[in-house]
Design a protein around this motif. Structure first.
Motif, mmCIF file in Angstrom:
data_model
loop_
_atom_site.group_PDB
_atom_site.id
_atom_site.type_symbol
_atom_site.label_atom_id
_atom_site.label_comp_id
_atom_site.label_asym_id
_atom_site.label_seq_id
_atom_site.Cartn_x
_atom_site.Cartn_y
_atom_site.Cartn_z
ATOM 1 N N ARG A 100 5.981 11.397 -10.942
ATOM 2 C CA ARG A 100 6.079 10.625 -9.681
ATOM 3 C C ARG A 100 5.054 9.492 -9.666
ATOM 4 O O ARG A 100 5.365 8.359 -9.297
ATOM 5 N N TYR A 101 3.825 9.804 -10.075
ATOM 6 C CA TYR A 101 2.799 8.750 -10.013
ATOM 7 C C TYR A 101 2.971 7.716 -11.131
ATOM 8 O O TYR A 101 2.540 6.576 -10.980
ATOM 9 N N GLU A 102 3.635 8.110 -12.202
ATOM 10 C CA GLU A 102 3.959 7.123 -13.243
ATOM 11 C C GLU A 102 4.909 6.065 -12.651
ATOM 12 O O GLU A 102 4.743 4.870 -12.876
ATOM 13 N N GLN A 103 5.879 6.538 -11.875
ATOM 14 C CA GLN A 103 6.825 5.604 -11.256
ATOM 15 C C GLN A 103 6.114 4.681 -10.254
ATOM 16 O O GLN A 103 6.356 3.472 -10.221
ATOM 17 N N ILE A 104 5.232 5.265 -9.447
ATOM 18 C CA ILE A 104 4.467 4.462 -8.474
ATOM 19 C C ILE A 104 3.657 3.398 -9.237
ATOM 20 O O ILE A 104 3.604 2.230 -8.844
ATOM 21 N N ALA A 105 3.056 3.821 -10.348
ATOM 22 C CA ALA A 105 2.265 2.872 -11.144
ATOM 23 C C ALA A 105 3.145 1.716 -11.613
ATOM 24 O O ALA A 105 2.761 0.538 -11.526
ATOM 25 N N LEU A 163 -6.399 2.886 -7.208
ATOM 26 C CA LEU A 163 -5.884 4.249 -7.066
ATOM 27 C C LEU A 163 -6.894 5.103 -6.297
ATOM 28 O O LEU A 163 -8.071 5.178 -6.657
ATOM 29 N N LEU A 164 -6.402 5.727 -5.235
ATOM 30 C CA LEU A 164 -7.267 6.534 -4.368
ATOM 31 C C LEU A 164 -6.707 7.950 -4.269
ATOM 32 O O LEU A 164 -5.492 8.149 -4.402
ATOM 33 N N GLY A 218 -0.360 -2.751 -4.831
ATOM 34 C CA GLY A 218 -1.766 -3.162 -4.898
ATOM 35 C C GLY A 218 -2.679 -1.954 -4.800
ATOM 36 O O GLY A 218 -3.641 -1.811 -5.566
ATOM 37 N N CYS A 219 -2.378 -1.078 -3.844
ATOM 38 C CA CYS A 219 -3.168 0.154 -3.656
ATOM 39 C C CYS A 219 -2.215 1.329 -3.571
ATOM 40 O O CYS A 219 -1.186 1.244 -2.887
ATOM 41 N N SER A 220 -2.590 2.416 -4.217
ATOM 42 C CA SER A 220 -1.769 3.630 -4.165
ATOM 43 C C SER A 220 -2.671 4.807 -3.829
ATOM 44 O O SER A 220 -3.739 4.960 -4.421
ATOM 45 N N VAL A 221 -2.208 5.623 -2.885
ATOM 46 C CA VAL A 221 -2.989 6.812 -2.517
ATOM 47 C C VAL A 221 -2.245 8.049 -3.001
ATOM 48 O O VAL A 221 -1.071 8.247 -2.670
ATOM 49 N N VAL A 222 -2.931 8.856 -3.787
ATOM 50 C CA VAL A 222 -2.353 10.138 -4.201
ATOM 51 C C VAL A 222 -2.399 11.065 -2.984
ATOM 52 O O VAL A 222 -3.405 11.140 -2.288
ATOM 53 N N GLU A 223 -1.291 11.729 -2.773
ATOM 54 C CA GLU A 223 -1.092 12.632 -1.642
ATOM 55 C C GLU A 223 -2.274 13.545 -1.310
ATOM 56 O O GLU A 223 -3.161 13.757 -2.135
ATOM 57 N N PHE A 276 0.865 -1.185 0.000
ATOM 58 C CA PHE A 276 0.000 0.000 0.000
ATOM 59 C C PHE A 276 0.897 1.230 0.000
ATOM 60 O O PHE A 276 1.635 1.476 0.958
ATOM 61 N N SER A 277 0.845 1.976 -1.075
ATOM 62 C CA SER A 277 1.677 3.175 -1.165
ATOM 63 C C SER A 277 0.905 4.336 -0.522
ATOM 64 O O SER A 277 -0.151 4.751 -0.991
ATOM 65 N N GLN A 278 1.457 4.805 0.599
ATOM 66 C CA GLN A 278 0.759 5.819 1.396
ATOM 67 C C GLN A 278 0.779 7.177 0.703
ATOM 68 O O GLN A 278 1.669 7.454 -0.119
ATOM 69 N N ALA A 279 -0.154 8.025 1.114
ATOM 70 C CA ALA A 279 -0.166 9.404 0.613
ATOM 71 C C ALA A 279 1.137 10.088 1.011
ATOM 72 O O ALA A 279 1.538 10.036 2.170
ATOM 73 N N MET A 280 1.821 10.706 0.040
ATOM 74 C CA MET A 280 3.098 11.393 0.288
ATOM 75 C C MET A 280 3.125 12.683 -0.512
ATOM 76 O O MET A 280 3.248 12.666 -1.756
ATOM 77 N N GLU A 281 3.035 13.805 0.160
ATOM 78 C CA GLU A 281 3.038 15.091 -0.535
ATOM 79 C C GLU A 281 4.403 15.371 -1.162
ATOM 80 O O GLU A 281 5.429 15.245 -0.484
#
Ligand SMILES: Cc1cc2nc3c(=O)[nH]c(=O)nc-3n(C[C@H](O)[C@H](O)[C@H](O)COP(=O)(O)O)c2cc1C
Length: 384
Positions: free
Chosen positions: A43-48, A99-100, A53-58, A21-26
């Motif tokens: 940044r979110y391209e790299q996370i993708a 994606l959240l 499994g789950c990624s939260v946008v900051e 789970f990729s936490q929200a990170m400003e």
């Protein structure tokens, strides 16, 4: 290896392909009124590509006027095409990932460059005490922002109730307001009830995920996780009640956190000298698991464990102490983390220097100052 971390898990009616789970990170790199910039998208391209499994946008502000970061993101009609683009980029590289968007109001954490607010008057510098109808409007802004966010094609919302932002401030016993938004537990949780009910009433997809991030114990007098306005010792009676309330209101997950980064930073993100504070996060996640049987529990503060985070995360999932293993700084150090673990690639482990936080505190673009040259340079410039 790490069969538990790589096992699928339901979150609401969707399925996450793994427990990373990729936490929200400003990153503090939005532009022109809170639009995601090319740097944000990259940044979110790299996370993708990391196949979390789950990624939260900051943290994304639901209003334009109360911001913690000079380049913070803002959810608005005008910014919608830019958020849609972010979702498109993410889906291109991780069509199966959940994606959240994290929605927030910075409240008393707002910078003095914007409108700093407070819910109860403790003499906070430059802060305006919010009137009842102003809080009503903030509630409506969360509901409107969630509806807008759904238009971008995301899977759901992370409703921020932690880290000293307005959603956390309103819950704490120190919120002794004498109107409907303070005082009793019933009044302090009204914000959660009315916003969650409002979001659920407006959502278009029945599968829209709604979760929340809570600071179990803020470690300030009268903070969340104490028993009274002047309480200092941890007492999680109310926090557990909030978890049960989230379940009753139809939340799909609770993301367990602690502390207020601006005041009690190590409680939120342990560094090497305070490493063992991670054990509090493990304990809080387990308490959340016991308090609820229906909603998924996301654990936090694993980055300080470096490679041991994998063994301990796997063990916690196996033992049923947590459902998702959340990483904050590790996702900055190596956004490709899960994919590399799976394929046996060389992982860049976070060294828990919190250089990213130091950049953020100085309102710079922030990211990993160890493995990323751009942020290395930012850090050097900051220290000149
Ligand atoms: C630079 C930075 C930015 C962060 N931004 C957010 C945020 O937007 N929302 C949030 O809930 N937490 C935020 N956090 C907290 C992290 O999500 C996480 O809870 C914390 O870093 C502890 O986890 P870790 O030990 O894996 O880093 C931030 C932390 C850092 C260091």
């Amino acid at each position: 290896m790490y069969d538990n971390l790589f096992s699928p898990k339901k979150i609401g009616s969707k399925t996450s392909v793994n427990r990373f789970f990729s936490q929200a990170m400003e990153g503090n790199d939005g532009e022109n009124g809170g639009k995601p910039s090319e740097r944000t998208l990259a940044r979110y391209e790299q996370i993708a590509k990391g196949k979390w499994g789950c990624s939260v946008v900051e943290a994304i502000s639901v209003v334009p006027e109360s911001l913690a970061r000079t380049n913070g993101l803002v959810m608005s009609k005008e910014n919608l095409p830019y958020f849609k683009r972010l979702v498109e980029v993410f889906r291109k590289y991780n069509p199966d990932g959940i994606l959240l968007f994290q929605l927030t109001h910075s409240g008393r954490n707002s910078g003095l460059f914007s409108k700093r607010t407070m819910l109860y008057d403790d003499g906070l510098e430059g802060a305006k005490l919010l009137a009842t109808d102003e809080i009503d409007r903030i509630r409506d802004s969360f509901i409107a922002a969630s509806a807008l966010a759904e238009e971008t094609g995301i899977d759901g919302i992370d409703f921020k109730l932690c880290h000293g932002y307005l959603g956390g401030e309103i819950l704490r016993p120190a919120n002794v307001r004498d109107d409907k938004w303070g005082g009793s537990f019933e009044n302090r949780t009204r914000f959660i009830r009315e916003i969650m009910q409002g979001i659920r009433a407006k959502q278009k997809s029945k599968d829209f995920i709604l979760g929340s991030r809570l600071s179990f114990f803020e470690a300030i007098r009268g903070g969340c996780g104490t028993d009274s306005p002047d309480g200092i010792i941890e007492d999680l009676t109310e926090t557990e009640e909030v978890v049960r309330l989230l379940e009753t209101l139809g939340a799909d997950y609770v993301n367990v956190s602690a502390g207020i980064p601006a005041q009690t930073p190590d409680v939120t993100r342990p560094v090497n000298s305070s490493k063992y504070l991670y054990l509090n996060h493990f304990r809080y996640a387990r308490i959340a698991k016991k308090a609820t049987s229906k909603i998924a529990v996301v654990g936090s503060a694993y980055s300080v464990l470096k490679e041991n985070a994998l063994d301990l995360g796997d063990e916690n999932v196996k033992k049923g102490y947590v459902d998702f293993v959340g990483f904050g700084r590790q996702s900055f150090a190596d956004p490709l983390f899960p994919e590399k673990v799976k394929s046996g690639g060389k992982v860049n482990f976070c060294v828990a220097c919190s250089g990213c936080s130091k950049l953020m505190a100085k309102q710079m673009n922030d990211g990993c100052i160890i493995y990323n040259d751009y942020y290395k340079e930012q850090f050097k410039a900051m220290n000149k």
